[in-house]
Design a protein around this motif. Structure first.
Motif, PDB file in Angstrom:
ATOM      1  N   GLU A 135       1.544   4.281 -10.707  1.00  0.00           N
ATOM      2  CA  GLU A 135       1.135   5.651 -11.050  1.00  0.00           C
ATOM      3  C   GLU A 135       1.726   6.663 -10.067  1.00  0.00           C
ATOM      4  OE1 GLU A 135      -3.048   5.096 -10.859  1.00  0.00           O
ATOM      5  OE2 GLU A 135      -3.184   4.224 -12.869  1.00  0.00           O
TER       6      GLU A 135
ATOM      7  N   MET B 138      -2.299  -5.670  -1.156  1.00  0.00           N
ATOM      8  CA  MET B 138      -3.589  -5.150  -1.614  1.00  0.00           C
ATOM      9  C   MET B 138      -4.608  -6.275  -1.803  1.00  0.00           C
ATOM     10  SD  MET B 138      -3.751  -1.860  -1.945  1.00  0.00           S
ATOM     11  CE  MET B 138      -4.871  -1.357  -3.275  1.00  0.00           C
ATOM     12  N   GLY B 139      -4.106  -7.468  -2.139  1.00  0.00           N
ATOM     13  CA  GLY B 139      -5.019  -8.587  -2.375  1.00  0.00           C
ATOM     14  C   GLY B 139      -5.816  -8.948  -1.129  1.00  0.00           C
TER      15      GLY B 139
ATOM     16  N   GLY C 132      -8.291  -6.179  -0.352  1.00  0.00           N
ATOM     17  CA  GLY C 132      -9.411  -6.207  -1.292  1.00  0.00           C
ATOM     18  C   GLY C 132     -10.389  -7.329  -0.991  1.00  0.00           C
TER      19      GLY C 132
ATOM     20  N   ARG D 171       1.885  -4.516  -3.540  1.00  0.00           N
ATOM     21  CA  ARG D 171       1.014  -5.238  -4.488  1.00  0.00           C
ATOM     22  C   ARG D 171       0.399  -6.464  -3.831  1.00  0.00           C
ATOM     23  NH1 ARG D 171       4.838  -4.826  -9.051  1.00  0.00           N
ATOM     24  NH2 ARG D 171       4.277  -2.865 -10.023  1.00  0.00           N
TER      25      ARG D 171
ATOM     26  N   GLY E 211      -2.818   1.846  -3.849  1.00  0.00           N
ATOM     27  CA  GLY E 211      -3.158   1.336  -5.171  1.00  0.00           C
ATOM     28  C   GLY E 211      -2.383   2.055  -6.258  1.00  0.00           C
ATOM     29  N   GLY E 212      -2.208   3.375  -6.084  1.00  0.00           N
ATOM     30  CA  GLY E 212      -1.439   4.143  -7.059  1.00  0.00           C
ATOM     31  C   GLY E 212      -0.002   3.643  -7.142  1.00  0.00           C
TER      32      GLY E 212
ATOM     33  N   ALA F 269       0.934   0.537  -6.294  1.00  0.00           N
ATOM     34  CA  ALA F 269       0.863  -0.821  -6.845  1.00  0.00           C
ATOM     35  C   ALA F 269       0.782  -0.763  -8.369  1.00  0.00           C
ATOM     36  CB  ALA F 269      -0.343  -1.566  -6.277  1.00  0.00           C
ATOM     37  N   LYS F 270       0.061   0.215  -8.878  1.00  0.00           N
ATOM     38  CA  LYS F 270      -0.107   0.337 -10.326  1.00  0.00           C
ATOM     39  C   LYS F 270       1.046   1.066 -11.001  1.00  0.00           C
ATOM     40  CE  LYS F 270      -5.101   0.924  -9.846  1.00  0.00           C
ATOM     41  NZ  LYS F 270      -6.194   1.908 -10.033  1.00  0.00           N
TER      42      LYS F 270
ATOM     43  N   LEU G  43      -6.357   3.866   0.473  1.00  0.00           N
ATOM     44  CA  LEU G  43      -6.210   2.820  -0.536  1.00  0.00           C
ATOM     45  C   LEU G  43      -5.711   3.389  -1.857  1.00  0.00           C
ATOM     46  CD1 LEU G  43      -9.392   0.674   0.090  1.00  0.00           C
ATOM     47  CD2 LEU G  43      -7.035  -0.162   0.121  1.00  0.00           C
ATOM     48  N   ALA G  44      -6.171   4.597  -2.169  1.00  0.00           N
ATOM     49  CA  ALA G  44      -5.781   5.207  -3.442  1.00  0.00           C
ATOM     50  C   ALA G  44      -4.269   5.425  -3.489  1.00  0.00           C
ATOM     51  CB  ALA G  44      -6.525   6.525  -3.644  1.00  0.00           C
TER      52      ALA G  44
END
Lengths: 166, 316
Positions: free
Chosen positions: A67, A148-149, A152, A145, A61-62, A64-65, A57-58
């Protein structure tokens, strides 16, 4: 006279103290449970299983953000890993006597054992959400993105009912 | 000697008159929404941002936010007719002032608000005034919605009218004396409803959009800001964290003084519910995220920008 004054003033007192109370929010921000040396192997295994979800997930998520640079193959791989993890047979993870009522070091509520079918349905929902993301993750960061919803929601839904909140 | 009782009587009458004047319900002008045309599709997003379904669906009802967006263009092209959440009401909110029951605001003309006029609904939402001219208890966050653009509220009304009817009868609020005297709420409104934005000053357009969402619709402050003894929000500690009325623990401080997440972290949390550690949101916040995840990504980015612009409150 005093009596009447008191009656007339009552709404004033009422006004002074009338108040709103609202719904509340509670955010769980705790990290994964600390694995302890003396945990039963099944408990340690299921906690490490959660770590593997978190690791994958990291990455997603990274991206998606913003990063981590978006990489179609890496995103697809991570989503596929989550789907594969969610499809593993977990029957060995949940022996009797390993709930939060029974031992220290676990946040697994006894409700898991009382509603094993519903509990499993959350895991199935995660497998489904992750599989859907595996199929779209190569399309771009927007797809990551969006995906991820769903992941989550399945994670949170299960935690809400079956994990000790803190 | 004989003058005293008369003077006292006069004083009481004056006091009563002042009280009556100060506590009078103050609805909008009758023509306040004249010319505004409600757009139900836009209203679905106002509904999601306002979090209406979290309180007004029946206890234990699921999937409110999914349904809330069922009619939006983003979801599909199907018309928004009789789909979406059933706002039957009935959730109980136990407080130190009594127990409040979220009313049925479905489109049923008897049990719900189906036979209310547009301006009656707008007055309820933005002014906390019922069609009968009574004050509502501020468990209903009209203090927040009163800052919204009337165009948005008219859109919301149009959306509410598309939702299914429910004939559920909800029990009346169980509130003891003196809180049972609603007239006094007029003073509460005067004392505690901010007349302007709480986070004042020049914000970037993005943060200003976030402020609008947070302070006029999403009502973050209702839980995240501490209250005084009279239940008014302590705006000097805006979003600085508060007691959890539902149980142990505290509602977190989400100002830069208490939350060190990046804007991207906050936006991701409001989208998927994942914290920077990839743990998940719990409790009421999970429902909030369900609602907010229906909004466009720019709106969640705007909320994140706003939270960074909020004056920091020192951690406890």
């Amino acid at each position: 006279m005093t009596h009447r004054a008191a009656r007339l003033c009552a709404p004033l007192f009422a006004a002074a103290v009338t108040a709103a109370v609202t719904t509340s929010a509670l955010i769980g921000t705790a990290g994964p449970a600390m694995a302890q040396d003396d945990l039963p192997p099944a408990v340690a295994a299921r906690q490490h299983h959660m770590d593997l979800y978190g690791f994958n997930l990291a990455l997603l998520g990274g991206m998606a953000k913003g990063e981590i640079d978006y990489d179609a193959d890496a995103a697809t791989g991570a989503a596929g890993n989550i789907a594969a993890l969610a499809m593993l047979d977990q029957s060995g993870y949940w022996p009797e006597g390993t709930s939060s009522d029974d031992i220290e070091g676990t946040r697994a509520l006894p409700a898991i054992w009382e509603n094993m079918d519903d509990f499993q349905s959350h895991i199935d929902a995660l497998a489904e959400a992750a599989t859907a993301l595996e199929e779209t993750a190569g399309d771009g960061v927007e797809a990551v993105r969006a995906g991820m919803g769903g992941i989550g929601k399945s994670c949170g839904g299960c935690h809400e009912d079956y994990r000790v909140s803190r | 000697m004989r003058r005293w009782p008369i003077a006292l009587l006069l004083l009481i009458c004056l006091g009563a008159a002042a009280f009556w004047w100060l506590t009078r319900p103050r609805p909008l002008a009758a023509d306040a929404i004249a010319g505004l045309q409600g757009d139900a599709e836009a209203g679905a997003l106002v509904f999601a941002a306002g979090g209406c379904a979290s309180c007004h669906t029946a206890p234990g009802a699921e999937g409110s936010a999914d349904d809330a967006t069922a009619g939006t263009a983003a979801a599909e092209d199907s018309p928004i007719v009789q789909s979406g959440p059933v706002l039957a009401g009935g959730q109980a909110f136990a407080t130190e002032f009594g127990t409040f029951y979220a009313p049925n605001i479905s489109s049923d003309p008897e049990a719900g608000i189906g036979d209310w006029t547009d301006i009656q609904i707008v007055n309820a939402v933005t002014r906390g005034v019922s069609p009968e001219g009574q004050h509502y208890y501020p468990a209903f966050p009209y203090a927040v919605y009163g800052h919204a653009d009337l165009e948005d509220i008219v859109d919301l009304v149009a959306y509410l009218r598309t939702l299914p009817a429910a004939q559920t009868e909800v029990p009346p609020h169980d509130v003891g004396f003196p809180f049972s005297l609603r007239r006094g709420l007029g003073l509460w409104k005067r004392a505690f409803i901010p007349t302007d934005w709480v986070v004042a000053g020049d914000l970037s357009p993005q943060a200003a959009r976030g402020r609008y969402l947070a302070e006029a619709l999403a009502h973050c402050g209702e839980c995240h800001t501490p209250r005084n003894a009279a239940g008014g929000l302590v705006t000097a500690e805006w979003l600085g964290g508060a007691e959890n009325p539902d149980g142990p623990g505290r509602i977190p401080n989400i100002t830069p003084g208490g939350l060190d997440w990046s804007e991207a972290d906050i936006a991701e949390y409001l989208t998927s519910g994942f914290t920077p550690e990839y743990d998940t949101a719990g409790g009421q916040m999970a429902e909030v995220i369900e609602n907010l995840s229906a909004l466009p990504q720019e709106d969640r980015d705007a909320l994140a920008a706003y939270l960074k612009a909020v004056p920091p409150v020192a951690p406890d």
